[in-house]
Design a protein around this motif. Structure first.
Motif, PDB file in Angstrom:
ATOM      1  N   PHE A 122     -35.391  45.642 -37.949  1.00  0.00           N
ATOM      2  CA  PHE A 122     -34.980  44.264 -37.725  1.00  0.00           C
ATOM      3  C   PHE A 122     -35.993  43.591 -36.814  1.00  0.00           C
ATOM      4  O   PHE A 122     -36.856  44.252 -36.218  1.00  0.00           O
ATOM      5  CB  PHE A 122     -33.560  44.173 -37.142  1.00  0.00           C
ATOM      6  N   ILE A 123     -35.911  42.274 -36.718  1.00  0.00           N
ATOM      7  CA  ILE A 123     -36.837  41.466 -35.926  1.00  0.00           C
ATOM      8  C   ILE A 123     -36.021  40.580 -35.003  1.00  0.00           C
ATOM      9  O   ILE A 123     -34.966  40.067 -35.397  1.00  0.00           O
ATOM     10  CB  ILE A 123     -37.739  40.615 -36.839  1.00  0.00           C
ATOM     11  N   THR A 124     -36.497  40.395 -33.775  1.00  0.00           N
ATOM     12  CA  THR A 124     -35.843  39.461 -32.857  1.00  0.00           C
ATOM     13  C   THR A 124     -36.830  38.369 -32.462  1.00  0.00           C
ATOM     14  O   THR A 124     -38.035  38.617 -32.340  1.00  0.00           O
ATOM     15  CB  THR A 124     -35.315  40.151 -31.589  1.00  0.00           C
ATOM     16  N   THR A 125     -36.319  37.163 -32.290  1.00  0.00           N
ATOM     17  CA  THR A 125     -37.126  36.038 -31.824  1.00  0.00           C
ATOM     18  C   THR A 125     -36.498  35.474 -30.561  1.00  0.00           C
ATOM     19  O   THR A 125     -35.293  35.599 -30.339  1.00  0.00           O
ATOM     20  CB  THR A 125     -37.213  34.930 -32.888  1.00  0.00           C
ATOM     21  N   ASP A 126     -37.326  34.850 -29.732  1.00  0.00           N
ATOM     22  CA  ASP A 126     -36.816  34.258 -28.492  1.00  0.00           C
ATOM     23  C   ASP A 126     -37.831  33.261 -27.957  1.00  0.00           C
ATOM     24  O   ASP A 126     -38.912  33.069 -28.534  1.00  0.00           O
ATOM     25  CB  ASP A 126     -36.522  35.340 -27.442  1.00  0.00           C
ATOM     26  N   SER A 127     -37.476  32.596 -26.850  1.00  0.00           N
ATOM     27  CA  SER A 127     -38.361  31.720 -26.078  1.00  0.00           C
ATOM     28  C   SER A 127     -38.672  30.381 -26.732  1.00  0.00           C
ATOM     29  O   SER A 127     -39.371  29.559 -26.136  1.00  0.00           O
ATOM     30  CB  SER A 127     -39.686  32.428 -25.736  1.00  0.00           C
ATOM     31  N   ALA A 128     -38.200  30.139 -27.937  1.00  0.00           N
ATOM     32  CA  ALA A 128     -38.422  28.863 -28.621  1.00  0.00           C
ATOM     33  C   ALA A 128     -37.364  28.725 -29.711  1.00  0.00           C
ATOM     34  O   ALA A 128     -36.659  29.684 -30.045  1.00  0.00           O
ATOM     35  CB  ALA A 128     -39.825  28.784 -29.212  1.00  0.00           C
ATOM     36  N   ASN A 129     -37.291  27.526 -30.272  1.00  0.00           N
ATOM     37  CA  ASN A 129     -36.268  27.254 -31.287  1.00  0.00           C
ATOM     38  C   ASN A 129     -36.638  27.898 -32.617  1.00  0.00           C
ATOM     39  O   ASN A 129     -37.732  27.676 -33.145  1.00  0.00           O
ATOM     40  CB  ASN A 129     -36.120  25.735 -31.453  1.00  0.00           C
ATOM     41  N   LEU A 130     -35.732  28.691 -33.159  1.00  0.00           N
ATOM     42  CA  LEU A 130     -35.919  29.308 -34.467  1.00  0.00           C
ATOM     43  C   LEU A 130     -35.335  28.380 -35.528  1.00  0.00           C
ATOM     44  O   LEU A 130     -34.124  28.237 -35.633  1.00  0.00           O
ATOM     45  CB  LEU A 130     -35.240  30.681 -34.529  1.00  0.00           C
ATOM     46  N   THR A 131     -36.199  27.742 -36.320  1.00  0.00           N
ATOM     47  CA  THR A 131     -35.722  26.844 -37.362  1.00  0.00           C
ATOM     48  C   THR A 131     -35.250  27.640 -38.574  1.00  0.00           C
ATOM     49  O   THR A 131     -35.618  28.811 -38.755  1.00  0.00           O
ATOM     50  CB  THR A 131     -36.824  25.871 -37.799  1.00  0.00           C
ATOM     51  N   ALA A 132     -34.457  26.992 -39.414  1.00  0.00           N
ATOM     52  CA  ALA A 132     -33.978  27.654 -40.634  1.00  0.00           C
ATOM     53  C   ALA A 132     -35.144  28.031 -41.537  1.00  0.00           C
ATOM     54  O   ALA A 132     -35.125  29.081 -42.196  1.00  0.00           O
ATOM     55  CB  ALA A 132     -33.003  26.730 -41.365  1.00  0.00           C
ATOM     56  N   LEU A 133     -36.176  27.188 -41.575  1.00  0.00           N
ATOM     57  CA  LEU A 133     -37.343  27.481 -42.408  1.00  0.00           C
ATOM     58  C   LEU A 133     -38.086  28.709 -41.896  1.00  0.00           C
ATOM     59  O   LEU A 133     -38.462  29.589 -42.679  1.00  0.00           O
ATOM     60  CB  LEU A 133     -38.276  26.269 -42.428  1.00  0.00           C
ATOM     61  N   ALA A 134     -38.297  28.790 -40.561  1.00  0.00           N
ATOM     62  CA  ALA A 134     -38.991  29.949 -40.002  1.00  0.00           C
ATOM     63  C   ALA A 134     -38.201  31.228 -40.253  1.00  0.00           C
ATOM     64  O   ALA A 134     -38.771  32.259 -40.613  1.00  0.00           O
ATOM     65  CB  ALA A 134     -39.220  29.746 -38.507  1.00  0.00           C
ATOM     66  N   ARG A 135     -36.885  31.170 -40.088  1.00  0.00           N
ATOM     67  CA  ARG A 135     -36.050  32.347 -40.353  1.00  0.00           C
ATOM     68  C   ARG A 135     -36.193  32.792 -41.799  1.00  0.00           C
ATOM     69  O   ARG A 135     -36.343  33.987 -42.089  1.00  0.00           O
ATOM     70  CB  ARG A 135     -34.593  32.027 -40.043  1.00  0.00           C
ATOM     71  N   SER A 136     -36.170  31.835 -42.715  1.00  0.00           N
ATOM     72  CA  SER A 136     -36.275  32.153 -44.138  1.00  0.00           C
ATOM     73  C   SER A 136     -37.608  32.813 -44.460  1.00  0.00           C
ATOM     74  O   SER A 136     -37.669  33.793 -45.219  1.00  0.00           O
ATOM     75  CB  SER A 136     -36.100  30.881 -44.965  1.00  0.00           C
TER      76      SER A 136
END
Length: 266
Positions: A122-136
């Motif tokens: 799995f992958i985790t993101t943080d420190s900035a806004n995760l947009t729906a496009l970036a997640r996709s």
């Protein structure tokens, strides 16, 4: 003794960088709480982790790392992409962590050969806004789930994405979160500015601190059954918005899904 306090500097995205200070006990406690979040996502003690961030990380080899426990390797995000991909192929991490924009760009640059070696669980993101496009883009390229963490230098984790729903669980053991809409507490589904009180920053207390973020208040309790209070969405920075003549507020992330297909090089 102020000289013995740990100091961290914020990025200054609100227009003025801020220095926050912690005792070593506070810093350790907040890190332990963050690790509990990671274990909830499915992190295993023997997993290899790679962090794609703008930091060189610690050069010390801890006892846990020598024992093969909670291993974490920092990859500087300023490195050329070919070097980043080569380092990830060498490490073969079980978990990748990074800023949303960096991980989504990495996702676009992966080759089929890379995917033979870079196969995180799995992958985790943080420190900035995760947009729906970036997640996709990330999920399509890696073929694994992405879990977002809403955090800041001032108190570490504020909220984290539920693995079984789209809600964000507030880390109630660490922060008291308020969402203010036009000066009043926001109702579920309303967007407002966040204010938090940190429960574990004793050296430099933060009471109803407003970091300048907009969030959408979630339902009272998540459908997964966790007792945490919830946020439905992390909308972005207060200043990153368009105020329409009719009073509506539009976040700029909505334009990404329109622009990116036309200009994928952006």
């Amino acid at each position: 003794n102020p000289a013995r306090l740990l100091r961290y500097g914020t990025g200054g995205s609100t227009g003025e960088p801020t220095e926050v200070r912690f005792t070593r006990l506070e810093d350790l406690l907040l890190r332990v709480m963050r690790m509990q979040v990671m274990l909830g996502f499915g992190l295993r003690l023997w997993d290899r982790r790679a962090a794609l961030v703008f930091s060189n990380g610690s050069h010390r080899t801890s006892l846990l790392k020598r024992l093969g426990i909670l291993r974490n390797q920092t990859i500087h995000a300023h490195l050329p992409w070919e070097q980043i991909r080569a380092e990830l192929r060498r490490l073969r991490p079980n978990v990748i962590r990074g800023y949303p924009t960096m991980v989504s760009t990495l996702a676009d640059k992966l080759t089929d050969e890379d995917r033979n070696f870079i196969r995180p669980r799995f992958i985790t993101t943080d420190s900035a806004n995760l947009t729906a496009l970036a997640r996709s883009r990330i999920e399509k390229s890696f073929g694994v789930p992405v879990f977002d963490v809403y955090d800041c230098y001032e108190c570490n984790v504020i909220a984290y994405q539920c693995p079984r729903s789209e809600q964000y669980h507030v880390l109630d053991a660490s922060v008291i979160v308020e969402v203010l809409h036009e000066g009043r507490p926001a109702l579920p589904g309303e967007t407002g500015e966040i204010a938090f009180t940190s429960l574990h920053t004793w050296a430099a207390p933060l009471i109803r601190y407003m970091p300048g973020d907009l969030v959408e208040r979630g339902i009272a309790h998540c459908s997964c059954g966790a007792p945490n209070s919830c946020l439905a969405r992390i909308s972005g920075r207060v200043q990153d918005r368009f105020l329409m003549p009719d009073g509506r507020i539009i976040q700029p992330g909505i334009f990404a899904s329109w622009i990116y297909p036309l200009c994928p090089f952006l």
